[in-house]
Design a protein around this motif. Sequence first.
Motif, PDB file in Angstrom:
ATOM      1  N   LEU A 405       0.818  -1.208   0.000  1.00  0.00           N
ATOM      2  CA  LEU A 405       0.000   0.000   0.000  1.00  0.00           C
ATOM      3  C   LEU A 405       0.857   1.265   0.000  1.00  0.00           C
ATOM      4  O   LEU A 405       0.404   2.329  -0.422  1.00  0.00           O
ATOM      5  CB  LEU A 405      -0.935   0.020   1.209  1.00  0.00           C
ATOM      6  N   GLY A 406       2.089   1.149   0.478  1.00  0.00           N
ATOM      7  CA  GLY A 406       2.996   2.296   0.506  1.00  0.00           C
ATOM      8  C   GLY A 406       3.392   2.795  -0.866  1.00  0.00           C
ATOM      9  O   GLY A 406       3.974   3.875  -0.995  1.00  0.00           O
ATOM     10  N   GLN A 407       3.061   2.031  -1.905  1.00  0.00           N
ATOM     11  CA  GLN A 407       3.342   2.483  -3.272  1.00  0.00           C
ATOM     12  C   GLN A 407       2.312   3.492  -3.768  1.00  0.00           C
ATOM     13  O   GLN A 407       2.538   4.161  -4.775  1.00  0.00           O
ATOM     14  CB  GLN A 407       3.368   1.277  -4.217  1.00  0.00           C
ATOM     15  N   LEU A 408       1.172   3.588  -3.072  1.00  0.00           N
ATOM     16  CA  LEU A 408       0.158   4.563  -3.470  1.00  0.00           C
ATOM     17  C   LEU A 408       0.653   5.988  -3.237  1.00  0.00           C
ATOM     18  O   LEU A 408       1.314   6.268  -2.227  1.00  0.00           O
ATOM     19  CB  LEU A 408      -1.129   4.358  -2.671  1.00  0.00           C
ATOM     20  N   ALA A 409       0.302   6.890  -4.147  1.00  0.00           N
ATOM     21  CA  ALA A 409       0.617   8.308  -3.936  1.00  0.00           C
ATOM     22  C   ALA A 409      -0.239   8.859  -2.806  1.00  0.00           C
ATOM     23  O   ALA A 409       0.217   9.682  -2.008  1.00  0.00           O
ATOM     24  CB  ALA A 409       0.375   9.098  -5.219  1.00  0.00           C
ATOM     25  N   ALA A 410      -1.506   8.402  -2.728  1.00  0.00           N
ATOM     26  CA  ALA A 410      -2.423   8.846  -1.677  1.00  0.00           C
ATOM     27  C   ALA A 410      -3.593   7.881  -1.625  1.00  0.00           C
ATOM     28  O   ALA A 410      -3.851   7.133  -2.576  1.00  0.00           O
ATOM     29  CB  ALA A 410      -2.907  10.270  -1.953  1.00  0.00           C
ATOM     30  N   TYR A 411      -4.309   7.910  -0.516  1.00  0.00           N
ATOM     31  CA  TYR A 411      -5.528   7.103  -0.338  1.00  0.00           C
ATOM     32  C   TYR A 411      -6.565   7.972   0.352  1.00  0.00           C
ATOM     33  O   TYR A 411      -6.261   8.676   1.321  1.00  0.00           O
ATOM     34  CB  TYR A 411      -5.263   5.862   0.519  1.00  0.00           C
ATOM     35  N   ASN A 412      -7.819   7.904  -0.129  1.00  0.00           N
ATOM     36  CA  ASN A 412      -8.911   8.652   0.511  1.00  0.00           C
ATOM     37  C   ASN A 412     -10.224   7.906   0.338  1.00  0.00           C
ATOM     38  O   ASN A 412     -10.539   7.431  -0.762  1.00  0.00           O
ATOM     39  CB  ASN A 412      -9.046  10.052  -0.092  1.00  0.00           C
ATOM     40  N   GLY A 413     -10.988   7.836   1.440  1.00  0.00           N
ATOM     41  CA  GLY A 413     -12.292   7.197   1.393  1.00  0.00           C
ATOM     42  C   GLY A 413     -13.245   7.792   2.408  1.00  0.00           C
ATOM     43  O   GLY A 413     -14.115   7.116   2.919  1.00  0.00           O
ATOM     44  N   TRP A 414     -13.079   9.069   2.710  1.00  0.00           N
ATOM     45  CA  TRP A 414     -13.843   9.694   3.795  1.00  0.00           C
ATOM     46  C   TRP A 414     -15.097  10.423   3.294  1.00  0.00           C
ATOM     47  O   TRP A 414     -15.162  10.879   2.169  1.00  0.00           O
ATOM     48  CB  TRP A 414     -12.959  10.662   4.592  1.00  0.00           C
ATOM     49  N   ASN A 415     -16.075  10.503   4.184  1.00  0.00           N
ATOM     50  CA  ASN A 415     -17.307  11.260   3.967  1.00  0.00           C
ATOM     51  C   ASN A 415     -17.936  10.958   2.599  1.00  0.00           C
ATOM     52  O   ASN A 415     -18.070   9.816   2.227  1.00  0.00           O
ATOM     53  CB  ASN A 415     -17.039  12.761   4.165  1.00  0.00           C
ATOM     54  N   THR A 416     -18.311  11.973   1.839  1.00  0.00           N
ATOM     55  CA  THR A 416     -18.965  11.731   0.555  1.00  0.00           C
ATOM     56  C   THR A 416     -17.928  11.394  -0.514  1.00  0.00           C
ATOM     57  O   THR A 416     -16.736  11.672  -0.368  1.00  0.00           O
ATOM     58  CB  THR A 416     -19.755  12.970   0.101  1.00  0.00           C
ATOM     59  N   ALA A 417     -18.416  10.815  -1.616  1.00  0.00           N
ATOM     60  CA  ALA A 417     -17.522  10.490  -2.729  1.00  0.00           C
ATOM     61  C   ALA A 417     -16.814  11.746  -3.240  1.00  0.00           C
ATOM     62  O   ALA A 417     -15.615  11.716  -3.551  1.00  0.00           O
ATOM     63  CB  ALA A 417     -18.313   9.832  -3.852  1.00  0.00           C
ATOM     64  N   ASP A 436       9.482  10.891   0.927  1.00  0.00           N
ATOM     65  CA  ASP A 436       8.760   9.644   1.136  1.00  0.00           C
ATOM     66  C   ASP A 436       8.149   9.544   2.531  1.00  0.00           C
ATOM     67  O   ASP A 436       7.011   9.081   2.698  1.00  0.00           O
ATOM     68  CB  ASP A 436       9.684   8.441   0.900  1.00  0.00           C
ATOM     69  N   ALA A 437       8.889  10.001   3.525  1.00  0.00           N
ATOM     70  CA  ALA A 437       8.400   9.916   4.907  1.00  0.00           C
ATOM     71  C   ALA A 437       7.125  10.739   5.089  1.00  0.00           C
ATOM     72  O   ALA A 437       6.189  10.310   5.766  1.00  0.00           O
ATOM     73  CB  ALA A 437       9.475  10.383   5.877  1.00  0.00           C
ATOM     74  N   ALA A 438       7.086  11.906   4.456  1.00  0.00           N
ATOM     75  CA  ALA A 438       5.908  12.777   4.569  1.00  0.00           C
ATOM     76  C   ALA A 438       4.718  12.174   3.840  1.00  0.00           C
ATOM     77  O   ALA A 438       3.586  12.196   4.335  1.00  0.00           O
ATOM     78  CB  ALA A 438       6.235  14.161   4.014  1.00  0.00           C
ATOM     79  N   ARG A 439       4.967  11.638   2.651  1.00  0.00           N
ATOM     80  CA  ARG A 439       3.881  11.012   1.878  1.00  0.00           C
ATOM     81  C   ARG A 439       3.304   9.816   2.636  1.00  0.00           C
ATOM     82  O   ARG A 439       2.071   9.658   2.739  1.00  0.00           O
ATOM     83  CB  ARG A 439       4.401  10.562   0.513  1.00  0.00           C
ATOM     84  N   LEU A 440       4.189   8.979   3.176  1.00  0.00           N
ATOM     85  CA  LEU A 440       3.728   7.786   3.898  1.00  0.00           C
ATOM     86  C   LEU A 440       2.987   8.161   5.178  1.00  0.00           C
ATOM     87  O   LEU A 440       2.055   7.464   5.593  1.00  0.00           O
ATOM     88  CB  LEU A 440       4.914   6.878   4.221  1.00  0.00           C
ATOM     89  N   MET A 495      -6.468  -3.320  14.019  1.00  0.00           N
ATOM     90  CA  MET A 495      -6.402  -3.368  12.559  1.00  0.00           C
ATOM     91  C   MET A 495      -5.050  -2.922  12.042  1.00  0.00           C
ATOM     92  O   MET A 495      -4.508  -3.495  11.094  1.00  0.00           O
ATOM     93  CB  MET A 495      -7.502  -2.486  11.947  1.00  0.00           C
ATOM     94  N   ALA A 496      -4.483  -1.896  12.660  1.00  0.00           N
ATOM     95  CA  ALA A 496      -3.192  -1.369  12.202  1.00  0.00           C
ATOM     96  C   ALA A 496      -2.112  -2.445  12.230  1.00  0.00           C
ATOM     97  O   ALA A 496      -1.250  -2.508  11.342  1.00  0.00           O
ATOM     98  CB  ALA A 496      -2.781  -0.181  13.059  1.00  0.00           C
ATOM     99  N   LYS A 497      -2.172  -3.305  13.227  1.00  0.00           N
ATOM    100  CA  LYS A 497      -1.152  -4.350  13.376  1.00  0.00           C
ATOM    101  C   LYS A 497      -1.265  -5.426  12.296  1.00  0.00           C
ATOM    102  O   LYS A 497      -0.327  -6.209  12.082  1.00  0.00           O
ATOM    103  CB  LYS A 497      -1.256  -4.987  14.759  1.00  0.00           C
ATOM    104  N   GLN A 498      -2.395  -5.479  11.604  1.00  0.00           N
ATOM    105  CA  GLN A 498      -2.607  -6.519  10.602  1.00  0.00           C
ATOM    106  C   GLN A 498      -1.982  -6.196   9.248  1.00  0.00           C
ATOM    107  O   GLN A 498      -1.879  -7.077   8.394  1.00  0.00           O
ATOM    108  CB  GLN A 498      -4.108  -6.753  10.416  1.00  0.00           C
ATOM    109  N   TYR A 499      -1.585  -4.948   9.051  1.00  0.00           N
ATOM    110  CA  TYR A 499      -1.110  -4.530   7.727  1.00  0.00           C
ATOM    111  C   TYR A 499       0.280  -3.901   7.827  1.00  0.00           C
ATOM    112  O   TYR A 499       0.544  -3.097   8.723  1.00  0.00           O
ATOM    113  CB  TYR A 499      -2.109  -3.567   7.087  1.00  0.00           C
ATOM    114  N   ALA A 500       1.136  -4.275   6.901  1.00  0.00           N
ATOM    115  CA  ALA A 500       2.551  -3.911   6.966  1.00  0.00           C
ATOM    116  C   ALA A 500       2.778  -2.406   7.072  1.00  0.00           C
ATOM    117  O   ALA A 500       3.642  -1.954   7.835  1.00  0.00           O
ATOM    118  CB  ALA A 500       3.280  -4.464   5.739  1.00  0.00           C
ATOM    119  N   LEU A 501       2.008  -1.632   6.327  1.00  0.00           N
ATOM    120  CA  LEU A 501       2.253  -0.189   6.287  1.00  0.00           C
ATOM    121  C   LEU A 501       1.998   0.486   7.633  1.00  0.00           C
ATOM    122  O   LEU A 501       2.607   1.507   7.952  1.00  0.00           O
ATOM    123  CB  LEU A 501       1.381   0.458   5.202  1.00  0.00           C
TER     124      LEU A 501
END
Length: 525
Positions: A405-417, A436-440, A495-501
């Motif tokens: 998932l760290g290869q994504l430039a960004a991720y968003n799924g909040w509130n309305t589409a 990279d640290a800031a993006r991640l 949940m956070a512990k279940q995923y590498a990122l």
Amino acid sequence: MFKNKYWQRLLVVTACAASLLTAAPAAAKQLKMLYIPLDNRPVCQDYVQQTMEAVDCKIIMPPEKYIASHEHEGNPEKITEWLQTKAPKADAAVISTDSLLYGGLVASRTHHISRQQLNQRLQVLRNLSSVLPIRIYAFSTIMRTPRASKGGVEPDYYSTWGPKIFAYSELLDKRDLGKLTAKDKLQLKAIEKELPQEYREDWLSRRKLNHAINVELTRIARQGKFHYLAIGKDDNATLSATHMEARQLSLTTFEVPATTLQILDGVDQLGLLLLVRAYNEVQDLTPSVYPLYSPGVGPGTLPQFSDARLQDSVPQQITAAGAQVAPTAASADLILALNTPPDGLVKDSTADENQYFASAANKRYVAQLKQLLHKGSTPVSLADISYSNGGDNGFMQLLARSTDLGQLAAYNGWNTADNAVGYAIAQGLLAPYMQDAARLRLLRQRLIDDWYYQSNARRRISDELEKHDREDMKYELLQAQKPVLDFVTKQCQRMAKQYALTKDTQFKLSFPWDRLFEVEVELKK
């Protein structure tokens, strides 16, 4: 060799960074932006500031006490005074007109401000360009028309009469279109008799006044007093008062170019979207974005809380960010990946259907994204909008197990589409300029908020409150805030512990508006 100035500048930045080993080039000028947020919710203030500062753009805001919060309305006079006399020099200003006119978003729906006082505040906005000789990017809102509303963000009567008012607004819109049937006319008369007159008049008079103010704002934009004006349609539907007023505004501004004025779906994303527009324009950048939809209805999807299909609203938001739509993925500077429901039917992320099961469409889309991410030639920003108010559990689990998932430039799924799409465009366009640290860091923050909290922890605590007949606490936690916060924090940590990122990510959650609807995620250093 490069797609446009966007990548040419990125090459220069990279080359300069490499040359630090042998020489110290002159430091690049740090951009500074004045920013008046809609209110102090994280998506309007803190997350916006953190995103812009990730590209070393300094965001300068008025004192916190003047900005609308859960406890109080904003102070238009004090914000105006700050802008006119105390604001430092900057490269551009992004201003919520709702903050300067009404005192914030909630105040715009509940105020009793006279037209005379609003005219005085409008005059301040007209004169602002002479006080601030920089580009002014302004954004306003068309008052929303929710199907129902609780939690004190509408007039008190809306909690009881909201569904009836929404039905009334649908009929008003149909009447304005000249499409009322005989049955509709009878229903309209029945609602007018049923709705208490004082509530109906209060709601209609405020809408009429706010609409008149938006008309004046479009005139200020025509006069060149704003470099750019965006008018956001807050929660609405294909038939609603919001839809009607947007149409009326469009008919009176059809000749104004999109470089000067746009009417857009969504509101909460506009602050960040306009800051990114300013960032691009100040540096003479015009990046290109290619929308890549998941299999199924895709661009024909009509999201909840919107009156526009994605095929119309997504290109408009790309334009609002100071970018353009790319004809192909190969020619784009950013691929905007949009995860949409295969059948086009959008539900809330707390719906029973949002299980950890990947559909056939999910599997095809994950395979496509995996290939793009591994190729790595073009950044991919993911708008996870198959559900409202949170991520798609089945899709995201499959994606997390299939690729980094760290290869994504960004991720968003909040509130309305529309909110999520706007943020995905904005953060995705800025990602190539981030360390990279800031993006991640931003990526982890959004995953924890939008996927772990909204789709899972919020769902579980909502179920618990409903079991104990305390659904009212969703909208005002009060003394339950601490135990609820402890509960959702543990859920998100699990949940956070279940995923590498995110497995080693330390974070703190809070409820800045004392309700379940939004949480603030603060990542610990």
